[in-house]
Structure formats: structure tokens, C-alpha cells
Design a protein around this motif. Structure first.
Motif, short mmCIF file in Angstrom:
data_model
loop_
_atom_site.label_atom_id
_atom_site.label_comp_id
_atom_site.label_asym_id
_atom_site.label_seq_id
_atom_site.Cartn_x
_atom_site.Cartn_y
_atom_site.Cartn_z
N ALA A 110 0.67 -0.80 -0.29
CA ALA A 110 -0.28 0.31 -0.07
C ALA A 110 0.97 1.29 0.41
O ALA A 110 0.69 2.30 1.07
CB ALA A 110 -0.93 0.18 1.42
N ASP A 111 1.81 1.01 -1.07
CA ASP A 111 2.11 2.96 -1.36
C ASP A 111 1.12 4.26 -1.72
O ASP A 111 0.03 3.67 -1.32
CB ASP A 111 3.50 3.08 -1.81
N ALA A 112 1.85 4.61 -1.32
CA ALA A 112 0.48 6.10 -1.66
C ALA A 112 -0.10 5.70 -2.79
O ALA A 112 -1.34 5.98 -3.34
CB ALA A 112 1.35 7.57 -1.98
N HIS A 113 0.27 5.81 -4.19
CA HIS A 113 -0.16 5.30 -5.33
C HIS A 113 -1.07 4.41 -4.96
O HIS A 113 -2.68 4.90 -5.76
CB HIS A 113 1.10 5.03 -6.67
N ILE A 114 -0.80 3.02 -5.10
CA ILE A 114 -1.72 2.03 -5.06
C ILE A 114 -2.64 2.36 -3.89
O ILE A 114 -3.95 1.96 -4.04
CB ILE A 114 -1.12 0.75 -4.68
N THR A 115 -3.23 3.27 -2.85
CA THR A 115 -3.51 3.26 -1.28
C THR A 115 -5.01 4.41 -2.26
O THR A 115 -5.44 4.08 -2.32
CB THR A 115 -3.20 4.23 -0.19
N ALA A 116 -3.97 5.31 -3.04
CA ALA A 116 -4.96 6.34 -4.06
C ALA A 116 -6.15 5.25 -5.03
O ALA A 116 -6.99 6.22 -5.03
CB ALA A 116 -4.08 7.11 -3.99
N LEU A 117 -5.62 4.84 -5.88
CA LEU A 117 -6.57 3.99 -6.51
C LEU A 117 -7.07 3.06 -6.11
O LEU A 117 -8.65 3.38 -7.00
CB LEU A 117 -4.62 3.42 -6.84
N LEU A 118 -7.14 2.22 -5.51
CA LEU A 118 -7.92 1.51 -5.02
C LEU A 118 -9.19 2.28 -4.22
O LEU A 118 -10.09 2.24 -4.12
CB LEU A 118 -6.79 0.92 -3.49
N ALA A 119 -8.43 3.19 -3.02
CA ALA A 119 -9.49 4.16 -2.57
C ALA A 119 -10.96 4.85 -3.08
O ALA A 119 -11.70 5.01 -3.23
CB ALA A 119 -8.94 5.31 -1.68
N GLU A 120 -9.73 5.22 -4.64
CA GLU A 120 -11.04 6.07 -5.71
C GLU A 120 -11.41 4.84 -6.25
O GLU A 120 -13.23 4.98 -6.23
CB GLU A 120 -10.07 6.76 -6.15
N ARG A 121 -11.32 3.42 -7.00
CA ARG A 121 -11.91 2.01 -7.24
C ARG A 121 -13.05 2.07 -6.22
O ARG A 121 -14.66 1.70 -6.96
CB ARG A 121 -10.97 1.74 -7.51
N LEU A 122 -12.79 2.50 -4.98
CA LEU A 122 -13.73 1.22 -3.70
C LEU A 122 -14.40 2.46 -3.24
O LEU A 122 -15.36 1.92 -2.95
CB LEU A 122 -13.25 0.56 -2.67
N GLY A 123 -14.26 4.39 -3.70
CA GLY A 123 -15.16 5.05 -2.94
C GLY A 123 -14.81 4.77 -1.56
O GLY A 123 -16.06 5.47 -1.10
N CYS A 124 -13.99 4.52 -1.46
CA CYS A 124 -13.63 4.51 0.57
C CYS A 124 -12.47 5.40 0.82
O CYS A 124 -11.12 5.66 -0.14
CB CYS A 124 -13.23 3.36 1.12
N PRO A 125 -12.28 6.00 2.14
CA PRO A 125 -11.59 6.77 2.79
C PRO A 125 -9.78 6.13 2.11
O PRO A 125 -9.86 5.33 2.59
CB PRO A 125 -11.56 7.27 3.94
N LYS A 126 -9.22 7.15 1.88
CA LYS A 126 -7.62 6.41 1.79
C LYS A 126 -6.90 5.69 3.01
O LYS A 126 -6.19 5.17 3.55
CB LYS A 126 -6.54 6.93 1.07
#
Length: 332
Positions: free
Chosen positions: A259-275
């Protein structure tokens, strides 16, 4: 017996983790990194096993912690599944050494090779046995010492991979809605060369020439691996949620293999959840580079520090060599 998302038959009874004692910097100070390696190493340390420390040692420590958390002993186990890409030896399976060190009965014990997705593959196998009523308690371990598979001259790869083990004990659910709600797995052999150790098998038996060419060490196509993670991880997470009859808004936590910053942001955006709901490498103690152990390590850490509470819905997801990828939804 059958299992469905509303009435799970199997659950995670306990978790454990084991990390080498001393963290080390991901790469020498005189080795500037770029791209994904820089992001992975910033503010994060990779742990390296001590000389003489083996994959089975870390796996056994994590297993004992998981058994203690479950209130069980080694003789309560009926199967041991060890997910690893860096076992003690090519043969026999490292799981038999864990069985021996734990003092378990003469139960089936085997290795499973699915790279960073190994813990999820093992969880799927254990879930089937327990949900069907065939077995009662199955130990699933993800453990890797990839620091010994990395070419020391490949500083970018060294920044991404470390050593560690995580374990879960899978057993019957209590009928209160908590348990393994879904597991969704995939593989794409066309991308097998994205993350591999080419030498040392039947295709490339080790010779002096291949050793000199470092064919026995890890080869990573980082741009393709990152692209695959971006393309596959979020979609597979949504598939697992759909199989569990849940929406992204129903999740309490997301735990990817890294969960680097990029993957965190990507997953959060795709799932619609807070980072802040994505748990992983940037939390400090989690060994995100521990390959098959990463997801279970982060899960155990978050359970023990109180972030994950009983009843929380947790999404586990990973992508690794094979390529393999997958997700599981668990209500703790």
C-alpha cells in the motif's frame, strides 16, 4: 455443508505474524532509486532475516502466534498450508518442517506457490475444506525470505522485497454472520515473465554459466507489474464484494499486499472509500515486501492494535507472479 455470504461456514479464528528482528534500509544510501522503488522505500524499511534464519523459522513463529490467538494447540490442526516462493529447499515442502517444529500430528502439510497472492489461494483452499465439514482446523501461512532471491545489484527490486511471515487459523464459523464471505482468484500465464526466478527448475537447471548470469535471482518488470496492479486489483476487489453481496460502502478496511501512496489512492478511488481505510506498508510495522506473508502480517497488526474490531468487514487483496491476483472479503 455449503457456505454462502449470508451464512459463512468458515472463519478466521486467529492470526499471527513474525518479522526478522532488525529492519534494514531497502537499499544502500549511495544507490539512488527512481519510480516505484523510490516510492516504496520512502519512509519504509524492509526487514532482512538473520544469517541462518530460514523461511520455516518465521513461518513457525507466525503459526504459533495464530494458534495462541485462536486458543488452539498444534495437535488441534488437521492441515497445514504454506504459501511461499522461497522455501527452505526445493524439496521437500517447507510445510513439513513447520509441522515438525510445531509438534503437530501426522496431518497433510504442503506448500502452495502463488507468489504474493499465495495467502489468498491458501485461504480459498482452507475455506473449502472447513465449509464442507471435511476438516475442522486448517493453518494457512504466508512466508517468504525474498531478500535471498533478489540480485543484490538490482537495487530497485531490493527496495520492494523483504522477509516475513503471517498466519491465519481457519475453523468453523459460529453462525453469527462473521466469517469468510467470499474469495475470488485469477491467474494469467501469458504474463509469467513479469515477476519470476527463471533459473533452478527443469526449464533452466543451474549451471556455472547460469549462476554467473544470476538466473537464480528474482527478475521484475516493474512497469508491467505496476500496470497489472493498477488494472487488476481494483476490479478483482469489486468482484469479491459482489460475490459477498456487499457494496464498497459496506467495507470497514482494505488490506492490499502493498500500500504505497499510489496504490492506496488508486484502491480508495476505485472502491470509493477514504484512503485512511487502506492498511499496509505506510503504517510502519507492516512488512509489505514480505510477498505471501504481507496481507496476513498487516491483518494481524491491525487486529492486535485495535483498528479492526469484531464484526468489521475487511477486504484482502493481492497481485503477484504468475501473474496471480485475488481478493477475499472477511467479516472478523
Amino acid at each position: 455443508m455449503t457456505s454462502d455470504a449470508r451464512n459463512p461456514r468458515a472463519c478466521i479464528l486467529g492470526t499471527g505474524r513474525a518479522l526478522p528482528a532488525a529492519p534494514e534500509n531497502a537499499a544502500p544510501a549511495d544507490a539512488p532509486l527512481d519510480g516505484a522503488a523510490t516510492e516504496a522505500s520512502a519512509g519504509n524499511e524492509r526487514r532482512r532475516a538473520a544469517p541462518g534464519e530460514k523461511t520455516s523459522d518465521l513461518a513457525t513463529r507466525a503459526a504459533r502466534a495464530a494458534l495462541d490467538a485462536a486458543g488452539l494447540g498444534p495437535r488441534d490442526l488437521e492441515m497445514i498450508i504454506l504459501a511461499t516462493s522461497s522455501g527452505d529447499a526445493p524439496m521437500p515442502a517447507t510445510a513439513v518442517y513447520v509441522q515438525q517444529k510445531l509438534g503437530a500430528e501426522l496431518i497433510p502439510s504442503f506448500d502452495l506457490s502463488a507468489s504474493l497472492t499465495g495467502l489468498l489461494y491458501g485461504l480459498a483452499v482452507a475455506n473449502q475444506f472447513v465449509a464442507a465439514g471435511t476438516l475442522r482446523h486448517v493453518l494457512v501461512i504466508g512466508a517468504d525470505l525474498l531478500s535471498r532471491r533478489v540480485d543484490p545489484r538490482d537495487r530497485a527490486a531490493a527496495a520492494l522485497f523483504g522477509d516475513g511471515a503471517g498466519a491465519v487459523v481457519v475453523g468453523p464459523a459460529a453462525g453469527d454472520g462473521r466469517g469468510i464471505l467470499s474469495v475470488s482468484l485469477r491467474a494469467d500465464g501469458k504474463k509469467a515473465d513479469v515477476l519470476q526466478v527463471p533459473g533452478g527448475g527443469s526449464a533452466e537447471p543451474l549451471t556455472q554459466e547460469r549462476l554467473a548470469d544470476r538466473r537464480h535471482t528474482l527478475r521484475v518488470n516493474q512497469p508491467e507489474l505496476r500496470q497489472a496492479t493498477e488494472e487488476r486489483l481494483g476490479g478483482q476487489a469489486l468482484a469479491a464484494l459482489a460475490a459477498a453481496g456487499l457494496a464498497p460502502a459496506d467495507l470497514d478496511w482494505v488490506i492490499p499486499h502493498r500500500a504505497d501512496a499510489h496504490i492506496t489512492a488508486l484502491l480508495a478511488e476505485r472502491l470509493g472509500c477514504p484512503k485512511q481505510r487502506v492498511i499496509g506498508a505506510l503504517d510502519g510495522g507492516s512488512a509489505a515486501g514480505a510477498s505471501a506473508g504481507s496481507v496476513a502480517i498487516a491483518l494481524d497488526e491491525a487486529l492486535r492494535d485495535g483498528r479492526i474490531q469484531p464484526g468489521h468487514r475487511v477486504l484482502l487483496c493481492a497481485l503477484g507472479g504468475g501473474l496471480t491476483w485475488g481478493s477475499a472479503v472477511v467479516r472478523m
